[in-house]
Design a protein around this motif. Structure first.
Motif, PDB file in Angstrom:
ATOM      1  N   ARG A  82      -6.548 -11.968   3.276  1.00  0.00           N
ATOM      2  CA  ARG A  82      -6.046 -11.368   4.523  1.00  0.00           C
ATOM      3  C   ARG A  82      -4.633 -11.846   4.859  1.00  0.00           C
ATOM      4  O   ARG A  82      -4.257 -11.948   6.033  1.00  0.00           O
ATOM      5  N   GLY A  84      -2.048 -10.532   2.668  1.00  0.00           N
ATOM      6  CA  GLY A  84      -1.220  -9.610   1.898  1.00  0.00           C
ATOM      7  C   GLY A  84      -1.175  -9.876   0.416  1.00  0.00           C
ATOM      8  O   GLY A  84      -0.550  -9.112  -0.342  1.00  0.00           O
ATOM      9  N   GLN A  87      -2.835  -7.082  -1.657  1.00  0.00           N
ATOM     10  CA  GLN A  87      -1.961  -5.916  -1.845  1.00  0.00           C
ATOM     11  C   GLN A  87      -0.912  -6.174  -2.914  1.00  0.00           C
ATOM     12  O   GLN A  87      -0.533  -5.270  -3.665  1.00  0.00           O
ATOM     13  N   LEU A  90      -2.685  -5.820  -6.341  1.00  0.00           N
ATOM     14  CA  LEU A  90      -3.084  -4.424  -6.567  1.00  0.00           C
ATOM     15  C   LEU A  90      -1.867  -3.561  -6.849  1.00  0.00           C
ATOM     16  O   LEU A  90      -1.878  -2.736  -7.771  1.00  0.00           O
ATOM     17  N   SER A  91      -0.792  -3.748  -6.068  1.00  0.00           N
ATOM     18  CA  SER A  91       0.431  -2.963  -6.299  1.00  0.00           C
ATOM     19  C   SER A  91       1.014  -3.240  -7.681  1.00  0.00           C
ATOM     20  O   SER A  91       1.510  -2.323  -8.351  1.00  0.00           O
ATOM     21  N   GLU A  94      -1.110  -1.354 -10.193  1.00  0.00           N
ATOM     22  CA  GLU A  94      -0.840   0.084 -10.112  1.00  0.00           C
ATOM     23  C   GLU A  94       0.467   0.427 -10.812  1.00  0.00           C
ATOM     24  O   GLU A  94       0.571   1.452 -11.502  1.00  0.00           O
ATOM     25  N   PHE A 116     -10.921  -2.636   1.608  1.00  0.00           N
ATOM     26  CA  PHE A 116      -9.611  -3.022   1.074  1.00  0.00           C
ATOM     27  C   PHE A 116      -9.028  -1.905   0.212  1.00  0.00           C
ATOM     28  O   PHE A 116      -7.864  -1.508   0.386  1.00  0.00           O
ATOM     29  N   SER A 119      -8.047   1.207   2.218  1.00  0.00           N
ATOM     30  CA  SER A 119      -6.803   1.050   2.967  1.00  0.00           C
ATOM     31  C   SER A 119      -5.571   1.137   2.066  1.00  0.00           C
ATOM     32  O   SER A 119      -4.450   1.302   2.553  1.00  0.00           O
ATOM     33  N   ASN A 120      -5.784   1.037   0.750  1.00  0.00           N
ATOM     34  CA  ASN A 120      -4.680   1.141  -0.205  1.00  0.00           C
ATOM     35  C   ASN A 120      -4.695   2.464  -0.974  1.00  0.00           C
ATOM     36  O   ASN A 120      -4.123   2.559  -2.059  1.00  0.00           O
TER      37      ASN A 120
END
Length: 300
Positions: A82, A84, A87, A90-91, A94, A116, A119-120
């Motif tokens: 929680r 960031g 993210q 994950l980014s 991707e 999670f 939200s992405n």
């Protein structure tokens, strides 16, 4: 301060798998070694490190098909959740999926992480097999789009991509895709993973093919612009290699380099076209291609 790294040294690889076991397998009583599976060797692995060089998150991505990438084994240290960091990893995965040619990403999410992924940009599409025989999961999917991608005349661009895949099937296996078209510039990209040699760089033949198709694509789109029809063939070409490609293969062709007598095609005669294509490894120029093409008038 966080950095995203690919584990390459033995020390990093061991630390990466130890971290994955610690957060994804040890809490359920599974032994070391259970964090690995048969896809490790064909996957891209990434880890997030803090300012002290400690791993705080990790994850993996591999191709299911030439269009679909699967993201797995995302783990974040408890004290960094929680904040960031999820993210960030994950980014990163991707972006790797985009770079290796995937058009969409899928993941089998535990119930605790569905929010999670949702939200992405991921959406639930189906049930997934239970993990470890006990944890319920949902299969989720996300279309991958690059925010920097600019394509004018999308219908022509889609037709060009289909033509490459239908008439030159090897282009699909090489992961060659039209990335950008602005009427004055065409940019294509290829998947390094699908064209890598034993030295960890891109095959010279793959670089040549990328350049050839980029020039072919520029002529195709220019003819669309001028409402002309004809068959494009390569007559002669030369390429000069300066450095190997080890990161992100790109090819650029600018309108200023194109020399064509399209008026001959309008008169039913074959049209000569010469052009240049620059090959880059991410932002560094590594090769130049000069091509002489011909456009043959449509058969009566």
């Amino acid at each position: 301060m966080f950095t995203i790294e690919k584990p390459t040294s033995d020390q990093d690889i061991n630390a990466y798998f130890a971290f994955r076991w610690l957060w994804l397998r040890e809490p359920w009583g599974y032994p070391k070694g259970s964090e690995k599976d048969e896809y490790e060797g064909v996957s891209e692995h990434r880890m997030v490190k803090n300012a002290k060089g400690e791993i705080v998150a990790c994850g993996r991505v591999h191709l299911n098909t030439t269009e679909e990438a699967q993201i797995r084994h995302i783990a974040v240290a408890k004290e960094y959740r929680r904040k960031g960091v999820g993210q960030i990893i994950l980014s990163a995965l991707e972006q790797v999926a985009r770079d290796i040619g995937a058009e969409r990403a899928v993941t089998n999410s535990r119930e605790s992480s569905i929010e999670f992924f949702h939200s992405n940009g991921f959406e639930i599409i189906d049930e997934a097999p239970n993990e470890l025989g006990k944890l319920k999961r949902k299969q989720m999917r996300k279309q991958l789009f690059d925010n920097n991608k600019m394509v004018l005349h999308p219908q022509w661009c889609r037709e060009l991509q289909r033509t490459w895949h239908d008439e030159i099937p090897i282009s699909e296996h090489m992961g060659i895709k039209l990335y950008q078209y602005t009427e004055r510039t065409i940019e294509t990209r290829a998947s390094l993973n699908k064209n890598i040699n034993l030295h960890g760089s891109m095959f010279a033949g793959s670089i040549y093919s990328l350049a050839t198709l980029t020039g072919w694509g520029m002529i195709f789109l220019q003819m669309k612009q001028k409402k002309l029809k004809g068959e494009i063939v390569l007559g002669d070409a030369s390429i000069h290699y300066h450095k190997p490609i080890t990161m992100k293969p790109r090819a650029l062709c600018n309108i200023e380099s194109l020399n064509a007598k399209f008026d001959m095609l309008e008169r039913g005669k074959k049209c000569p076209v010469s052009l240049q294509v620059n090959i880059l490894d991410e932002h560094k120029q590594v090769a130049e291609f000069s091509g002489q093409y011909w456009v043959l008038p449509p058969k009566s």
